[in-house]
Design an enzyme around this catalytic site. Structure first.
Site, short mmCIF file in Angstrom:
data_model
loop_
_atom_site.label_atom_id
_atom_site.label_comp_id
_atom_site.label_asym_id
_atom_site.label_seq_id
_atom_site.Cartn_x
_atom_site.Cartn_y
_atom_site.Cartn_z
N CYS A 66 0.78 -1.19 -0.11
CA CYS A 66 0.16 0.12 -0.05
C CYS A 66 0.82 1.08 0.05
O CYS A 66 1.94 1.26 0.01
CB CYS A 66 -1.03 0.04 1.20
SG CYS A 66 -0.42 0.32 2.91
N HIS A 99 14.69 -12.96 13.21
CA HIS A 99 14.36 -12.54 14.49
C HIS A 99 12.98 -12.78 15.03
O HIS A 99 12.46 -12.87 16.18
CB HIS A 99 14.74 -11.28 14.94
CG HIS A 99 16.50 -11.09 14.81
ND1 HIS A 99 17.09 -10.23 15.28
CD2 HIS A 99 17.22 -12.13 14.52
CE1 HIS A 99 18.38 -10.29 15.10
NE2 HIS A 99 18.58 -11.54 14.84
#
Length: 143
Positions: A66, A99
């Protein structure tokens, strides 16, 4: 074959087709959840189906686009099984996987070059989750 769900609103639409072409050329199967034009559209109408497709396991990863990347990222992260990451520079992409075990990558089309998005996507898809101490942290995300 690895399956990728993709969606965008009108602002993300210009990058969606080039990203689909890159994915298909690199051996990924894609499902386009829309939008299918540059006409004004609400990002949630495309972010929810992509997130649901990934959350259900029907698709391995998701790509959302977007203008700022924020709307699709916020929307996707409403789904319990989604860890969507807003990525605007290449080093963020592998970190989101290593992570955070991110399974949806979100791009801010108005703030990132297509080449950077493609390189970030490549890094995202090529990187595995490290687990270990990161798994403990990821386990604490869901409410």
């Amino acid at each position: 074959m690895r399956k990728i769900a993709i969606g965008s609103d009108h602002a993300g639409f210009p990058y969606k087709e080039p990203i689909i072409e890159w994915l298909n050329a690199n051996g990924f199967e894609t499902k386009d959840f829309g939008t299918y034009s540059a006409d004004s559209a609400d990002y949630a109408d495309f972010a929810h189906p992509v997130a649901s497709a990934v959350e259900s396991g029907a698709y391995e990863k998701g790509v959302l686009l977007c203008g700022s990347g924020q709307g699709v990222c916020i929307t996707a992260n409403k789904h319990q099984g989604i860890r969507a990451a807003l990525v605007w520079d290449i080093p963020l992409a592998p970190l989101a996987r290593q992570h955070n075990d991110s399974n949806v990558i979100c791009f801010p089309v108005r703030f990132i070059e297509l080449e950077t998005a493609l390189a970030s996507l490549e890094a995202f898809l090529a990187t595995e989750f490290e687990g270990g101490r990161h798994q403990t942290r990821v386990d604490k995300i869901s409410c």
